[in-house]
Design a protein around this motif. Sequence first.
Motif, mmCIF file in Angstrom:
data_model
loop_
_atom_site.group_PDB
_atom_site.id
_atom_site.type_symbol
_atom_site.label_atom_id
_atom_site.label_comp_id
_atom_site.label_asym_id
_atom_site.label_seq_id
_atom_site.Cartn_x
_atom_site.Cartn_y
_atom_site.Cartn_z
ATOM 1 N N HIS A 161 -2.469 -3.155 -3.530
ATOM 2 C CA HIS A 161 -3.847 -2.971 -3.069
ATOM 3 C C HIS A 161 -4.811 -2.766 -4.247
ATOM 4 C CE1 HIS A 161 -6.605 -0.888 0.122
ATOM 5 N NE2 HIS A 161 -7.060 -2.062 -0.259
ATOM 6 N N HIS A 220 0.848 -1.209 0.000
ATOM 7 C CA HIS A 220 0.000 0.000 0.000
ATOM 8 C C HIS A 220 0.876 1.248 0.000
ATOM 9 C CE1 HIS A 220 -3.594 -2.200 1.711
ATOM 10 N NE2 HIS A 220 -2.647 -2.958 2.236
ATOM 11 N N TRP A 221 0.201 2.385 -0.273
ATOM 12 C CA TRP A 221 0.781 3.661 0.143
ATOM 13 C C TRP A 221 -0.248 4.369 1.003
ATOM 14 C CZ3 TRP A 221 1.540 5.359 -5.569
ATOM 15 C CH2 TRP A 221 0.352 5.822 -6.123
ATOM 16 N N GLU A 271 2.400 -0.883 4.516
ATOM 17 C CA GLU A 271 2.063 0.493 4.113
ATOM 18 C C GLU A 271 3.355 1.273 3.874
ATOM 19 O OE1 GLU A 271 -0.704 2.207 3.573
ATOM 20 O OE2 GLU A 271 -2.318 0.950 4.407
ATOM 21 N N ASP A 321 -3.445 2.172 -5.022
ATOM 22 C CA ASP A 321 -2.121 2.127 -4.388
ATOM 23 C C ASP A 321 -1.516 0.739 -4.365
ATOM 24 O OD1 ASP A 321 -4.145 1.355 -2.437
ATOM 25 O OD2 ASP A 321 -2.588 1.443 -0.935
HETATM 26 ZN ZN LIG Z 1 -4.048 0.576 0.424
#
Ligand SMILES: [Zn+2]
Length: 227
Positions: free
Chosen positions: A174, A66-67, A136, A199
């Motif tokens: 994601h 993710h970001w 993340e 993301d």
């Molecule tokens: Zn995400």
Amino acid sequence: MNKNLLLLFLLIVTFNTCLSQTPITIIDKAVVFDEHRKELTLEYKRERYHLHEDSVEIVPKMIVLHWTVIPTFEKTFDAFNSPELPNWRPELEGVSGLNVSSQFVVDRDGTIYRLMPETYMARHTIGLNHCAIGIENVGGTKELPLTEAQQQSNIQLVSYLKEKYPTIDYLIGHYQYTNFEDHPLWLEVNDAYRTVKDDPDEAFLESVKAGTKQYNFKPTPFAKDAH
Ligand SMILES: [Zn+2]
């Protein structure tokens, strides 16, 4: 065994040990995971996945990258720290109060933080939280694109996780999560509960995949639209 042979043997053992251990530094910075968060996690498993379990543990089958869009680690940590979603209204039926989070956050300089035990369930990917470890990455906006250091740390972290948990079959972004809607791992019970995700971008995912290709992750299923 003569001396030279013994030396050779020791060299080979040392070399193999080096190969099988990915050197990695992980900083533990735990979010609140108290009884309340445990209860909300078990409720999420029951309500969203029909999993009636008394453990918050997962068997990891995939890693989701993710970001955050949130620009700093500190603000990301603050967003994930509370057990409850901010502005949650418990009277709304079928809406889980479990706050979002992920097991790992990678800061912009590549520092890897672990926010909870690696195999506790975190809420980061609809349909797949029961089997997915989330990573993340701080940033992701046009002003703060993900960094080379984050890319290298993601490669290290994915390698570390795959070596520790051989049950991990998939590495996805994601933005690909709905590709799993027809997959046996997909457990979300509500067909209307989806959010659109982009993301991390494809280039970032592909660079991490390229850096971990020796683990032969299974191909991500095709998106329904692509058929
Ligand atoms: Zn995400």
